[in-house]
Scaffold this motif. Structure first.
Motif, PDB file in Angstrom:
ATOM      1  N   ARG A 182       0.826  -1.208   0.000  1.00 41.28           N
ATOM      2  CA  ARG A 182       0.000   0.000   0.000  1.00 41.28           C
ATOM      3  C   ARG A 182       0.860   1.259   0.000  1.00 41.28           C
ATOM      4  O   ARG A 182       0.571   2.237  -0.710  1.00 41.28           O
ATOM      5  CB  ARG A 182      -0.933  -0.007   1.217  1.00 41.28           C
ATOM      6  N   ALA A 183       1.944   1.248   0.782  1.00 41.43           N
ATOM      7  CA  ALA A 183       2.806   2.429   0.862  1.00 41.43           C
ATOM      8  C   ALA A 183       3.451   2.733  -0.489  1.00 41.43           C
ATOM      9  O   ALA A 183       3.542   3.895  -0.902  1.00 41.43           O
ATOM     10  CB  ALA A 183       3.873   2.214   1.931  1.00 41.43           C
ATOM     11  N   ALA A 184       3.897   1.684  -1.194  1.00 36.91           N
ATOM     12  CA  ALA A 184       4.526   1.892  -2.499  1.00 36.91           C
ATOM     13  C   ALA A 184       3.535   2.481  -3.491  1.00 36.91           C
ATOM     14  O   ALA A 184       3.876   3.383  -4.278  1.00 36.91           O
ATOM     15  CB  ALA A 184       5.086   0.569  -3.015  1.00 36.91           C
ATOM     16  N   ALA A 185       2.300   1.998  -3.466  1.00 34.39           N
ATOM     17  CA  ALA A 185       1.279   2.539  -4.369  1.00 34.39           C
ATOM     18  C   ALA A 185       0.967   3.984  -4.037  1.00 34.39           C
ATOM     19  O   ALA A 185       0.798   4.829  -4.937  1.00 34.39           O
ATOM     20  CB  ALA A 185       0.019   1.673  -4.287  1.00 34.39           C
ATOM     21  N   ALA A 186       0.905   4.313  -2.750  1.00 37.97           N
ATOM     22  CA  ALA A 186       0.612   5.691  -2.336  1.00 37.97           C
ATOM     23  C   ALA A 186       1.716   6.643  -2.747  1.00 37.97           C
ATOM     24  O   ALA A 186       1.461   7.829  -3.021  1.00 37.97           O
ATOM     25  CB  ALA A 186       0.406   5.733  -0.826  1.00 37.97           C
ATOM     26  N   GLU A 187       2.950   6.146  -2.795  1.00 39.16           N
ATOM     27  CA  GLU A 187       4.088   6.973  -3.199  1.00 39.16           C
ATOM     28  C   GLU A 187       4.192   7.124  -4.709  1.00 39.16           C
ATOM     29  O   GLU A 187       5.066   7.835  -5.209  1.00 39.16           O
ATOM     30  CB  GLU A 187       5.386   6.349  -2.668  1.00 39.16           C
ATOM     31  N   GLY A 188       3.330   6.459  -5.471  1.00 37.39           N
ATOM     32  CA  GLY A 188       3.373   6.527  -6.921  1.00 37.39           C
ATOM     33  C   GLY A 188       4.401   5.605  -7.546  1.00 37.39           C
ATOM     34  O   GLY A 188       4.704   5.720  -8.735  1.00 37.39           O
ATOM     35  N   ARG A 189       4.959   4.677  -6.752  1.00 31.04           N
ATOM     36  CA  ARG A 189       5.918   3.700  -7.268  1.00 31.04           C
ATOM     37  C   ARG A 189       5.445   2.292  -6.893  1.00 31.04           C
ATOM     38  O   ARG A 189       6.070   1.583  -6.119  1.00 31.04           O
ATOM     39  CB  ARG A 189       7.316   3.939  -6.690  1.00 31.04           C
ATOM     40  N   PRO A 190       4.308   1.867  -7.451  1.00 36.87           N
ATOM     41  CA  PRO A 190       3.730   0.577  -7.054  1.00 36.87           C
ATOM     42  C   PRO A 190       4.609  -0.592  -7.488  1.00 36.87           C
ATOM     43  O   PRO A 190       5.387  -0.490  -8.444  1.00 36.87           O
ATOM     44  CB  PRO A 190       2.385   0.550  -7.776  1.00 36.87           C
ATOM     45  N   PHE A 191       4.482  -1.662  -6.749  1.00 38.74           N
ATOM     46  CA  PHE A 191       5.167  -2.895  -7.145  1.00 38.74           C
ATOM     47  C   PHE A 191       4.436  -3.499  -8.346  1.00 38.74           C
ATOM     48  O   PHE A 191       3.208  -3.545  -8.383  1.00 38.74           O
ATOM     49  CB  PHE A 191       5.193  -3.893  -5.993  1.00 38.74           C
ATOM     50  N   ASP A 192       5.218  -3.963  -9.333  1.00 39.88           N
ATOM     51  CA  ASP A 192       4.642  -4.568 -10.534  1.00 39.88           C
ATOM     52  C   ASP A 192       4.300  -6.042 -10.328  1.00 39.88           C
ATOM     53  O   ASP A 192       3.393  -6.574 -10.973  1.00 39.88           O
ATOM     54  CB  ASP A 192       5.632  -4.442 -11.702  1.00 39.88           C
ATOM     55  N   THR A 193       5.052  -6.702  -9.428  1.00 39.52           N
ATOM     56  CA  THR A 193       4.870  -8.133  -9.209  1.00 39.52           C
ATOM     57  C   THR A 193       5.004  -8.433  -7.720  1.00 39.52           C
ATOM     58  O   THR A 193       5.841  -7.829  -7.035  1.00 39.52           O
ATOM     59  CB  THR A 193       5.922  -8.966  -9.980  1.00 39.52           C
ATOM     60  N   VAL A 194       4.192  -9.353  -7.226  1.00 39.24           N
ATOM     61  CA  VAL A 194       4.277  -9.828  -5.847  1.00 39.24           C
ATOM     62  C   VAL A 194       4.466 -11.342  -5.882  1.00 39.24           C
ATOM     63  O   VAL A 194       3.816 -12.044  -6.664  1.00 39.24           O
ATOM     64  CB  VAL A 194       3.015  -9.472  -5.039  1.00 39.24           C
ATOM     65  N   VAL A 195       5.362 -11.843  -5.035  1.00 41.46           N
ATOM     66  CA  VAL A 195       5.640 -13.278  -4.958  1.00 41.46           C
ATOM     67  C   VAL A 195       5.289 -13.778  -3.569  1.00 41.46           C
ATOM     68  O   VAL A 195       5.762 -13.225  -2.566  1.00 41.46           O
ATOM     69  CB  VAL A 195       7.124 -13.587  -5.250  1.00 41.46           C
TER      70      VAL A 195
END
Length: 581
Positions: A182-195
């Motif tokens: 959530r923090a990465a998305a809020a900063e405008g640098r979302p994660f592209d992939t989650v494992v």
């Protein structure tokens, strides 16, 4: 969408419902069996096929004893139109993969004969691009870490946490993982992939419906790899299915048709289903582009010489899971419950403390739960190491336990474990406890009732009536570390109190060797830490009537649990049956 004649598997026509397609079709297995039955001479490769290269060899009997005539006939190197193309399937392999996708609930399924380590690398190659951002579960398998390290991606790891002081299991801190996402998305640098590593080796399952729903809500186009290697069979039992990745996706799709995550799920079929070793499924949820990227990654990373017997076993395992999986898994769940009940109620098993569903991983906020087919058992009360315990089970009782963690060992009650196998295990556990509990008593400080002998050289460290102090115990540890075996032989007729009184009065120790029972066998006599198994066979004989009675009760309890599933009433009935012996 890419045409079906490409390397992309033909998509499943309908959502999967386990057991809904009992037509008995195993197209790939049937095709491999058909060519195995023909006496085909090859001018291509694999001289061993049909046993031709060993037909007149002095090693033929050994080959056939190890592999069997049928295995040698089925291991072929035909490809293309002769059987099917592995990378561009058009025939029985494509049909088998389509049936598997339909059964598991995937848009497409790939078969691999090189294991799930390869499947993880293929999936990550397809789901990521150089420079993309990946959020990974730190507890993932090494294959995930190696792949991420070589793909040119930016990786952030979610931390791990330990279950509790009384349980050695570790797993991802999923609340923290979601916070980072959530923090990465809020900063405008979302994660592209989650494992995610959704079913752990030692029995931790993730709440995938909650986790995937949260990921989709925050970043609808994120790609997700779920390493579900140890949970392939879970799809086929109603108690286990709700937390599986593909069922979670089905549920989310039904709730919101706009659900757009690309999800890859890897399954080590040989770990929980009736597939040959290194048989692996790679399932995809996603559009045709994602499927084509996966097919191209498969071509890059998979061997160009796939094992057709392994691939055929994936076809067979899928049909068995569809038609028999619920029954077999019901038996596994019942036997696991019976094992826990026995450990909790039988005094002869009091040295073993089950860890798991009874009091661990019960905080829903952690988004994890126990895998009920795994029984983690603390053996510290035996006074021996988990490594020695595992070795003893393997060498002396022909029972293999793959996992040890601190003072605990893990029993995986998979679909290959039946009632008779569980009874063998319980009998071994009782014998080991009988031996090592008395051994622990022999090494207690105070006046000893035992001869304690190091071999070599075979000279007693103490004899009955002598004091056993901390200095002597340290000497015993040093001798054991140097490679000596330590034996203890108890005086069967004179108590420690009598020995102490007699020694105080006379200044001597009574001769007791003549009263010692003979050792019944080398394996019963030798222990890695402290106690010769004197009289073990006599003890088994004298207790045979009681053991037979208890065996009948346990068998009845196990059958009851297996037949009725794992309801509370059935488990209570099993506990009552085994506790009243």
């Amino acid at each position: 969408m890419t045409a079906s004649t490409s390397s992309t598997p033909e998509p499943a026509a309908l959502p999967a419902r386990p057991g809904a397609y009992p037509d008995g079709r195993t197209p790939l297995a049937d095709a491999v069996l058909a060519v195995a039955r023909r006496d085909i001479a090859t001018f291509h490769a694999l001289p061993l096929s049909h046993g031709r290269s060993i037909r007149d060899s002095h090693m033929r009997e050994t080959y056939e004893a190890l592999f069997g005539v049928a295995q040698l006939a089925a291991d072929v190197s035909y490809s293309g139109t002769m059987l099917d193309s592995f990378f561009r399937p058009r025939g029985p392999l494509r049909e088998a993969q389509r049936l598997a996708a339909r059964s598991f609930g995937a848009d497409a399924t790939f078969f691999l004969s090189a294991g799930t380590s390869t499947a993880n690398r293929v999936a990550l190659t397809a789901l990521t691009q150089p420079g993309s951002r990946v959020l990974a579960d730190r507890s993932c398998h090494q294959s995930v870490h190696f792949a991420l390290n070589s793909l040119g991606v930016e990786v952030a790891y979610a931390p791990m946490q330990r279950c509790c002081d009384g349980c050695p299991r570790t797993y991802a801190d999923l609340p923290r993982l979601l916070e980072m996402f959530r923090a990465a998305a809020a900063e405008g640098r979302p994660f592209d992939t989650v494992v995610l590593s959704a079913v752990s080796y030692d029995g931790v399952r993730y709440d995938l419906p909650t986790v995937l729903a949260e990921l989709a809500a925050v970043h609808p186009t994120v790609s997700v790899l779920v390493d579900e290697a140890w949970g392939a069979a879970h799809r086929f039992h109603p108690r286990l299915r709700p937390l599986t990745a593909l069922h979670a996706v089905e549920t989310l799709r039904a709730a919101d048709p706009r659900f757009a995550l690309n999800v890859a799920v890897t399954h080590s079929a040989h770990k929980s289903m009736s597939a040959l070793r290194q048989g692996s499924y790679l399932h995809l949820i996603g559009d045709g582009e994602a499927q084509e990227r996966t097919a191209q990654a498969l071509f890059q990373h998979h061997t160009t010489s796939p094992s057709w017997p392994v691939l055929a076993s994936l076809d067979l395992a899928r049909l068995q899971a569809e038609t028999e999986g619920e029954t077999l898994l019901g038996r596994s769940l019942g036997l696991a419950s019976t094992l826990r009940v026995e450990l909790a109620t039988d005094p002869r098993l009091s040295a073993y403390r089950p860890l798991g569903p009874d009091g661990h991983l019960t905080d829903a906020a952690q988004l994890v739960s126990d895998d009920p087919t795994r029984v983690l058992v603390d053996i510290s009360a035996l006074g021996i190491t988990a490594a020695d315990f595992r070795r003893m089970l393997f060498d002396e009782y022909a029972l293999y336990v793959a996992r040890e963690s601190g003072d605990a060992v893990l029993f995986h009650i998979h679909i290959g474990v039946d009632e008779a196998t569980l009874l063998r295990l319980l009998d071994a556990l009782r014998t080991i406890q009988r031996t090592y509990r008395s051994a622990s008593a022999a090494l207690a400080t105070g006046t000893s009732e035992h001869f304690i002998i190091a071999y070599p050289p075979g000279i007693p460290i103490t004899v009955p009536g002598e004091k056993l102090c901390e200095r002597t115990l340290s000497q015993i540890d040093e001798l054991r570390s140097s490679g000596c075996e330590i034996y203890t032989l108890r005086n069967p007729t004179v108590s420690a109190r009598e020995l102490a009184v007699q020694a105080a009065v006379t200044g001597s120790v009574p001769a007791t060797v003549d009263h010692l029972p003979a050792r019944t066998s080398t394996s019963e006599a030798r222990t890695s830490t402290s106690e010769a198994r004197t009289g073990a066979s006599e003890a088994r004989t004298s207790g045979s009537r009681t053991a037979e009675c208890r065996t009948e009760q346990l068998a009845g309890a196990a059958a009851a649990v297996s037949a009725a599933g794992t309801t509370a009433a059935t488990v209570t009935a099993a506990a009552t049956a085994v506790a009243t012996s």
